[in-house]
Design an enzyme around this catalytic site. Structure first.
Site, short mmCIF file in Angstrom:
data_model
loop_
_atom_site.label_atom_id
_atom_site.label_comp_id
_atom_site.label_asym_id
_atom_site.label_seq_id
_atom_site.Cartn_x
_atom_site.Cartn_y
_atom_site.Cartn_z
N LYS A 107 16.75 -8.65 8.05
CA LYS A 107 16.65 -8.77 6.61
C LYS A 107 16.89 -7.40 5.96
O LYS A 107 16.73 -6.41 6.66
CB LYS A 107 15.28 -9.31 6.21
CG LYS A 107 14.12 -8.47 6.78
CD LYS A 107 12.87 -8.64 6.03
CE LYS A 107 12.69 -7.66 4.91
NZ LYS A 107 12.43 -6.27 5.30
N HIS A 121 10.34 -10.70 11.06
CA HIS A 121 9.36 -10.47 12.13
C HIS A 121 7.95 -10.90 11.73
O HIS A 121 7.10 -11.05 12.60
CB HIS A 121 9.42 -9.03 12.65
CG HIS A 121 8.78 -8.01 11.77
ND1 HIS A 121 9.38 -7.50 10.65
CD2 HIS A 121 7.57 -7.38 11.84
CE1 HIS A 121 8.58 -6.62 10.08
NE2 HIS A 121 7.48 -6.52 10.77
N LYS A 139 4.68 -12.84 14.09
CA LYS A 139 3.36 -12.25 14.36
C LYS A 139 2.44 -13.37 14.87
O LYS A 139 2.50 -14.50 14.38
CB LYS A 139 2.79 -11.61 13.09
CG LYS A 139 3.52 -10.31 12.69
CD LYS A 139 2.88 -9.65 11.49
CE LYS A 139 3.67 -8.47 11.00
NZ LYS A 139 3.56 -7.26 11.82
N GLU A 156 0.52 -1.60 2.20
CA GLU A 156 0.89 -0.58 3.19
C GLU A 156 0.41 0.78 2.73
O GLU A 156 0.45 1.09 1.54
CB GLU A 156 2.40 -0.53 3.37
CG GLU A 156 2.99 -1.75 4.02
CD GLU A 156 4.42 -1.48 4.46
OE1 GLU A 156 4.63 -1.26 5.64
OE2 GLU A 156 5.31 -1.46 3.59
N ASP A 189 12.34 -6.34 -0.35
CA ASP A 189 11.94 -5.90 0.99
C ASP A 189 10.87 -6.82 1.57
O ASP A 189 10.86 -7.11 2.77
CB ASP A 189 11.41 -4.46 0.90
CG ASP A 189 11.17 -3.83 2.26
OD1 ASP A 189 11.88 -4.19 3.21
OD2 ASP A 189 10.26 -2.98 2.39
N HIS A 249 9.24 -11.79 3.94
CA HIS A 249 7.96 -11.94 4.65
C HIS A 249 6.95 -12.81 3.88
O HIS A 249 6.37 -13.74 4.44
CB HIS A 249 7.31 -10.57 4.89
CG HIS A 249 8.16 -9.60 5.65
ND1 HIS A 249 9.02 -9.99 6.64
CD2 HIS A 249 8.27 -8.25 5.58
CE1 HIS A 249 9.62 -8.92 7.15
NE2 HIS A 249 9.19 -7.86 6.51
N LYS A 267 3.60 -0.20 -1.44
CA LYS A 267 3.59 0.95 -0.51
C LYS A 267 2.73 2.06 -1.10
O LYS A 267 2.45 2.07 -2.30
CB LYS A 267 5.02 1.45 -0.30
CG LYS A 267 5.87 0.49 0.51
CD LYS A 267 7.06 1.18 1.15
CE LYS A 267 7.92 0.21 1.93
NZ LYS A 267 7.40 -0.11 3.26
#
Ligand code: BG6
Length: 469
Positions: free
Chosen positions: A145, A175, A179, A213, A232, A237, A324
């Site tokens: 991605k 990903h 998980k 994050e 992002d 996600h 972030k």
């Protein structure tokens, strides 16, 4: 010990092996799979790079490998230097891979993992097609991605990829789907009657999906300037996690993609006029200098609230929040039960509320899926405090993986193993990608036209602080 013999002979070709993702995630993941004995007997690794570099040099630059990992990778890795813009180099690569196979007296499946910035995907896909590499049915394409930057570019990328690759050859990696905790969400919801029977708007008040994050953009300024938090994290996600919460449990292994897609398609595309109310964005202080673009309006924080028109989820706000440079690394999904689960259909009787309604009614039960750190699930429940009084307290009823299992597979290990097995369950289909871009189109459009709503926040602050502004 015996290697995994259900996987055919395999060559993983990492395009961009000297990049960050390959060194930090892919090479350690391959070493991890080898340790778990999940690789086929006949396994090889080919690293593609523009500059001349030896396998030893690649591994010297790869953090987190044990001595055994290094020895394994060194034994299986060969490097191939080429210019990714030149078609003739792909033709030579095809010959090189065929020659390797004939030396090994085998016909391998070749997994091309494009571990490169997204803008290079399209020309590489084209060259893989024109060189004839894609035409071999056992060739697989693993894409990272973001798949495009908006609905139109995703459509173009998908159309271009389809010119050369069949959908069954393509593995679009998210990903977060791989998980371990993500994979447990549907099991938890559907295998436990207690939750299976209450998993709907009738009992659930709201849902929050949070990925906070601590790290900033870590030198990835060029990438992030073209991406931002919405593309992002939310497009991929967090929307995929929302699908796992909202979807109908699949009937069998082959219907995961269609179940997730139905949940994504049921989410309502927000009308343009609602965007300022349902979408917030922010940028951490110092981002512009770090990204070498002072005055940048790219968001490093995004919060979006969506609704579903699935009758099961009517009027339940689903908030997707990410940022972030925040106070902590925390990925979790919170499902808030209604404090007073009024039945919407008269046939269902709700439990009587205790007389003492200052106990219940103030704060509901909340189920939290902790994706990281401390993977597990907890449920806030009311308990009577020990003692002579009748005071009550909210405490967690908790399941933690670490109390029962020693090790969880890394998401990238899982992704590679599933692709070798040709299992698409954990990968996004082209329709899922398009459905999620479609949902975000009005927000992208509004943010392109306005920038007066960008909140500037201090590094290390909390989500709650940003949203209070
Ligand atoms: C990637 C994003 O997909 O996921 C990064 O591009 C982010 O910006 C990363 O840091 C986070 O992954 P994880 O598994 O560490 O939460």
């Amino acid at each position: 010990m015996k290697e995994n013999s259900t996987i055919p002979p395999t060559v993983i070709v990492i395009v961009g092996i000297t990049g960050d993702l390959a060194r930090r995630k892919l090479l350690p993941a391959i070493a991890g799979i080898a340790e778990e004995k999940e690789l086929p007997d006949d396994f090889r690794l080919v690293g593609i790079s523009r500059r001349k570099i030896t396998p030893q040099e690649v591994l010297d630059d790869t953090p987190g490998l044990t001595t055994n990992d290094r020895a394994f990778l060194l034994k299986h890795l060969t490097m191939y230097q080429m210019d990714l813009d030149k078609l003739e180099d792909y033709v030579s690569l095809k010959g090189y891979l065929e020659q390797q196979d004939s030396e090994h007296k085998t016909a391998s499946q070749h997994l091309f993992y494009l571990s490169i910035p997204p803008q290079f995907s399209e020309p590489i896909v084209t060259n893989l097609g024109l060189s004839g590499i894609a035409a071999v049915p056992s060739t697989k394409l693993l894409l990272e991605k973001p798949f495009g930057t908006d609905l139109a570019s995703a459509e173009a990328l998908i159309a271009r990829t389809r010119m050369y690759f069949g959908e069954e050859q393509i593995y679009r990696i998210d990903h977060y789907l791989a998980k371990e905790m993500s994979q447990n969400i549907v099991t938890f919801r559907s295998q436990n009657p207690l939750f299976a029977h209450t998993w709907s708007a009738q009992f659930i008040d709201k849902i929050e999906i949070i990925a906070s994050e601590q790290i900033g953009i870590e030198g990835r300024g060029t990438f992030y300037e073209q991406t931002g938090a919405l593309r992002d994290f939310i497009q991929s996600h967090l929307l995929q996690l929302a699908a796992l919460i909202l979807m109908q449990p699949p009937q069998d292994n082959s219907s995961w993609q269609t179940s997730r897609l139905a949940a994504l398609r049921a989410l309502i595309v927000p009308p343009d006029a609602d965007v300022p109310q349902i979408a917030r964005r922010g940028q951490y202080e110092g981002y512009g200098v770090e990204a070498e673009n002072p005055g940048s309006t790219v968001e490093t924080f995004a919060a979006v609230t969506l609704f579903s028109d699935d009758p099961l989820w009517q009027n339940v706000p689903i908030s997707l929040i990410t940022g972030k440079a925040l106070d902590q690394k925390r990925t979790e999904i919170r499902v808030f039960y209604k404090a007073d689960a009024q039945s919407k259909t008269s046939s269902v009787t709700t439990a009587p509320t205790p007389k003492d309604d200052n106990i219940i009614g103030q704060q509901p039960n909340v189920i939290t899926f902790h994706l990281q750190p401390n993977e597990g699930i907890d449920i806030q429940i009311w308990v009577k405090q020990p003692g002579f009084g009748r005071d009550v307290q909210l405490l967690p009823l908790a399941f933690q993986y670490s109390s029962h299992y020693q090790k969880l597979p890394e998401a990238y290990e899982r992704v590679l193993v599933e692709a070798m097995h040709a299992d698409h369950t954990l990968f996004s289909s082209s329709d899922e990608v398009l459905a999620s871009w479609q949902l975000l189109a009005p927000i992208q459009h509004y943010w392109e036209m306005h920038n007066d709503d960008l909140i500037h926040y201090q590094q290390g602050t909390s989500i709650e602080n940003i949203l209070e502004v």
